[in-house]
Every structure is written in C-alpha cells, then in structure tokens.
Design a protein around this motif. Sequence first.
Motif, PDB file in Angstrom:
ATOM      1  N   ARG A  45      35.929  35.544  44.821  1.00  0.00           N
ATOM      2  CA  ARG A  45      36.729  35.623  43.602  1.00  0.00           C
ATOM      3  C   ARG A  45      36.249  36.737  42.677  1.00  0.00           C
ATOM      4  N   GLY A  46      34.947  36.869  42.498  1.00  0.00           N
ATOM      5  CA  GLY A  46      34.419  37.922  41.630  1.00  0.00           C
ATOM      6  C   GLY A  46      34.765  39.318  42.131  1.00  0.00           C
ATOM      7  N   ASP A  47      34.673  39.524  43.435  1.00  0.00           N
ATOM      8  CA  ASP A  47      35.019  40.824  44.009  1.00  0.00           C
ATOM      9  C   ASP A  47      36.500  41.118  43.842  1.00  0.00           C
ATOM     10  N   TRP A  83      41.740  36.283  36.370  1.00  0.00           N
ATOM     11  CA  TRP A  83      41.496  37.592  35.759  1.00  0.00           C
ATOM     12  C   TRP A  83      42.047  37.642  34.340  1.00  0.00           C
ATOM     13  N   TRP A  86      39.878  35.941  31.877  1.00  0.00           N
ATOM     14  CA  TRP A  86      38.712  36.767  31.578  1.00  0.00           C
ATOM     15  C   TRP A  86      39.096  37.955  30.690  1.00  0.00           C
TER      16      TRP A  86
END
Length: 190
Positions: A45-47, A83, A86
């Motif tokens: 998920r972070g990538d 996203w 964030w």
Amino acid sequence: MARCRVLTLPGWQGSGPGHWQSRWEALYPAQVERLEQDDWWWPRRGDWMARLDETVRDAAAHDPGRPVLLAAHSLGCLLVARWAAWAGRHAPVAGALLVAPPDLARDDRPPQLAPWADVARQRLPFPAVLVASEDDPWCVPSRAHALAADWGARRVSAGAAGHLNADSALGDWPAGWALLRTLAPGAVPI
C-alpha cells in the motif's frame, strides 16, 4: 474533457487487454495513461500510494492547467481513498471514478491483500462517482453503498454485471466514460 489527463488505477493483478481501463488507454492514448505499479501480485500500500502521489503531483506541476481525473478499479479504489485521506484537501485531482471497490474485511480475501483491509473511510476532497454491480463477488451492494456514503461519492448501479472487469464484457464501456466525463471541470452532471 479533452483537456483532462486521465490516470487509470488498476486493481490487484492489473488490468488485462480486455479490461475497460486497457481499452480506454488504447482508445484515448493522448489523454489516458495507466499508473504502473512495481508489483501487481503482492501490492504494498505504501509503495502504491507513493507512486500515485508522485505521478499526480508531477502532472499538476508540469501542466497545471490540465486537470487530473482518476479512473480506479477494485483495489485501485481503496488506493484512491487511502491516498486522498493522506493528501487531504491538497490532493491535486479534479475527480475520481471508483469502479467495483472490494470488501477486504471479508474472511476469504487473498492473504496478500490483508494490509489493505483497513480501508480509509474519510470523505474524499474531490468529486467522485462510485459504480457498483448488484452481484459483484467481491463486494455486496450494502457495503458499496456504505463506501459511497463515507467517501461522499455519488453511487451508480451497474445492474448485475459482476466485478465490472473484462469478464463482465463491458467492451469500451461508454457508460463509464460518460460518468467520468461528468467529473471534468465545467461538466454538466447526467
């Protein structure tokens, strides 16, 4: 709509040649491009978020007069929500078409998707349309309704059309393209 840049965000395992996202990329190559990820099978998920953020911000910086629209399928919808939570109100996106979001709170989800089960439920900082099928094997209609409400997205039923992928035989899916067009700045909603 012609002046917009459309990023397709495939879900888990990517989108094959018969998928509506791939067909849009072929039909409108000057306008539509795929957000490529390093690993379609074991999505981090972070990538995935970093790639989306970098791509959207680069597009906004290099061509600030060209609005960015997102066309997400399945896991791509959850990527958009995470996203956007964030990035907040600073997300340089004009709108998002969210197609067939999966319910990853289910016990039968693939193990590589477990980190995605914590779905962002905040209201999106841009307009969105969520398209869901009444017989999607990955998300029951009530869950799709709840996601649309949480994200502040207009919900559209696609009838009984499965997971709205290549197996759904949507072809070029002009109805989806028409929904995406309603998100372009200055468009008249249908």
